[in-house]
Design a protein around this motif. Structure first.
Motif, PDB file in Angstrom:
ATOM      1  N   SER A   1     -34.292 -18.766  -5.222  1.00 37.48           N
ATOM      2  CA  SER A   1     -35.443 -18.349  -6.037  1.00 37.48           C
ATOM      3  C   SER A   1     -35.038 -17.721  -7.366  1.00 37.48           C
ATOM      4  O   SER A   1     -35.876 -17.550  -8.252  1.00 37.48           O
ATOM      5  CB  SER A   1     -36.339 -17.387  -5.252  1.00 37.48           C
ATOM      6  OG  SER A   1     -35.717 -16.135  -5.072  1.00 37.48           O
TER       7      SER A   1
ATOM      8  N   ILE B   1     -36.128 -19.466 -10.576  1.00 40.45           N
ATOM      9  CA  ILE B   1     -37.504 -19.379 -11.069  1.00 40.45           C
ATOM     10  C   ILE B   1     -37.625 -18.514 -12.320  1.00 40.45           C
ATOM     11  O   ILE B   1     -38.271 -18.896 -13.307  1.00 40.45           O
ATOM     12  CB  ILE B   1     -38.438 -18.840  -9.962  1.00 40.45           C
ATOM     13  CG1 ILE B   1     -38.435 -19.753  -8.734  1.00 40.45           C
ATOM     14  CG2 ILE B   1     -39.858 -18.653 -10.492  1.00 40.45           C
ATOM     15  CD1 ILE B   1     -38.961 -21.136  -8.979  1.00 40.45           C
TER      16      ILE B   1
ATOM     17  N   PHE C   1     -42.871 -17.903  -6.099  1.00 42.57           N
ATOM     18  CA  PHE C   1     -42.737 -17.942  -7.555  1.00 42.57           C
ATOM     19  C   PHE C   1     -43.070 -16.581  -8.168  1.00 42.57           C
ATOM     20  O   PHE C   1     -42.341 -16.065  -9.020  1.00 42.57           O
ATOM     21  CB  PHE C   1     -43.653 -19.013  -8.153  1.00 42.57           C
ATOM     22  CG  PHE C   1     -43.296 -20.431  -7.782  1.00 42.57           C
ATOM     23  CD1 PHE C   1     -42.189 -20.723  -7.001  1.00 42.57           C
ATOM     24  CD2 PHE C   1     -44.095 -21.485  -8.205  1.00 42.57           C
ATOM     25  CE1 PHE C   1     -41.869 -22.031  -6.666  1.00 42.57           C
ATOM     26  CE2 PHE C   1     -43.793 -22.799  -7.872  1.00 42.57           C
ATOM     27  CZ  PHE C   1     -42.674 -23.069  -7.095  1.00 42.57           C
TER      28      PHE C   1
ATOM     29  N   ILE D   1     -50.028 -21.571 -13.031  1.00 44.41           N
ATOM     30  CA  ILE D   1     -49.430 -22.401 -11.988  1.00 44.41           C
ATOM     31  C   ILE D   1     -50.509 -23.333 -11.454  1.00 44.41           C
ATOM     32  O   ILE D   1     -51.605 -22.889 -11.093  1.00 44.41           O
ATOM     33  CB  ILE D   1     -48.862 -21.560 -10.836  1.00 44.41           C
ATOM     34  CG1 ILE D   1     -47.772 -20.608 -11.338  1.00 44.41           C
ATOM     35  CG2 ILE D   1     -48.303 -22.471  -9.740  1.00 44.41           C
ATOM     36  CD1 ILE D   1     -47.218 -19.690 -10.250  1.00 44.41           C
TER      37      ILE D   1
ATOM     38  N   TRP E   1     -46.874 -24.483 -15.251  1.00 46.45           N
ATOM     39  CA  TRP E   1     -46.078 -25.105 -14.203  1.00 46.45           C
ATOM     40  C   TRP E   1     -46.979 -25.927 -13.290  1.00 46.45           C
ATOM     41  O   TRP E   1     -48.119 -25.544 -13.024  1.00 46.45           O
ATOM     42  CB  TRP E   1     -45.383 -24.039 -13.349  1.00 46.45           C
ATOM     43  CG  TRP E   1     -44.378 -23.197 -14.076  1.00 46.45           C
ATOM     44  CD1 TRP E   1     -43.970 -23.327 -15.373  1.00 46.45           C
ATOM     45  CD2 TRP E   1     -43.657 -22.084 -13.534  1.00 46.45           C
ATOM     46  NE1 TRP E   1     -43.035 -22.367 -15.677  1.00 46.45           N
ATOM     47  CE2 TRP E   1     -42.824 -21.587 -14.571  1.00 46.45           C
ATOM     48  CE3 TRP E   1     -43.637 -21.455 -12.294  1.00 46.45           C
ATOM     49  CZ2 TRP E   1     -41.981 -20.486 -14.375  1.00 46.45           C
ATOM     50  CZ3 TRP E   1     -42.802 -20.375 -12.098  1.00 46.45           C
ATOM     51  CH2 TRP E   1     -41.974 -19.895 -13.129  1.00 46.45           C
TER      52      TRP E   1
END
Length: 269
Positions: A42, A45, A73, A97, A154
């Motif tokens: 992660s 990210i 995220f 997102i 994203w």
């Protein structure tokens, strides 16, 4: 944030923020409580740009997969590497997102409609509708909307278009990559199919070890890589290429999954 500020799809950001906060609070224990989510990678990210990032993943449930990604995220962006401790990371969530989902799925009740408002880019399936096989052209408006979402932030997509493992990658994802040239981050998930029902709403079993592996960005020659080359790279990246089945047969893999479940429950007794 202005009370009436909207994203490119006309959704009010103030309302979207509260939906993410509430739904995140209600779902947190599904990944850190009833079950445990093991996260790898992660840290990738937090170093990504704010827009034009496409996450590609295998798919195991309609909703639980993408909800887990929202958690991971946002936790990573708040400095939590490979964990989702302390749900405070959702107080100021990343608002841009999005995730690609079948329009038919997102119309199936109040909860899907709420989840759709939180970030869905709904598209028409070209191969299946109302439980039947179909064969229709990709709608250019769907491609445009995914591009709009990429330009704003994203996007999460499941390029197999189904929760059934080992199905082929849909070429539409490759066309999107060639057209919009996003950074492509592969994700491999496991354990969600054992944890939840197919929709990812009801808990099927507790005490399951879930996993999410976030990988390094894929490398493409956007101009010269063919659609088929891109599709093959995606298959390997999300570990859904047929060659992965040559190590163990599909039946052996299913038997191994059942054995793993028995081991996990035995360990808790």
């Amino acid at each position: 944030m202005g009370l009436f500020k909207q994203n490119p799809f006309g959704h009010y950001l103030f309302l979207k923020k509260w939906l993410i906060r509430i739904m995140g609070s209600l779902t947190h224990r599904r990944y850190r409580g009833f079950n445990q989510l093991q996260i790898i990678g992660s840290e990738i990210i937090k170093d990504l740009p704010d827009t034009k990032v496409l996450f590609v993943s295998n798919h195991q449930t309609y909703f639980a997969d993408v909800v887990a990604m929202y958690h991971v995220f946002n936790a990573s962006l708040k400095g939590r590497n490979d964990n989702i401790k302390n749900i405070g990371y959702l107080w100021n969530p990343k608002m841009n997102i999005y995730y690609v989902a079948a329009k038919e799925t997102m119309k199936g009740g109040l909860l899907p409609k709420i989840l759709a408002y939180a970030g869905s880019v709904s598209i028409d399936r070209t191969w299946r509708a109302e439980g039947k096989q179909v064969n229709r052209q990709v709608k250019m408006s769907d491609i445009t909307n995914i591009g709009k979402a990429l330009n704003d932030g994203w996007v999460i997509t499941f390029p197999q278009g189904t929760t059934t493992p080992w199905k082929p990658i849909r070429k539409g994802t490759a066309h999107i990559i060639k057209k919009y040239k996003p950074i492509v981050i592969p994700i491999v998930i496991d354990g969600f199919r054992r944890s939840f029902d197919k929709k990812g709403i009801n808990i099927k079993k507790r005490g399951i070890l879930q996993s999410m592996h976030i990988k390094e960005p894929l490398e493409f020659d956007y101009e010269n890589d063919t659609v088929n080359v891109i599709v093959e790279k995606l298959q390997y990246a999300i570990e859904q290429h047929p060659s992965f089945l040559k190590v163990l047969t599909k039946k052996q893999l299913e038997e191994e999954e059942l054995l793993n479940e028995k081991r996990r429950y035995s360990a808790k007794d």
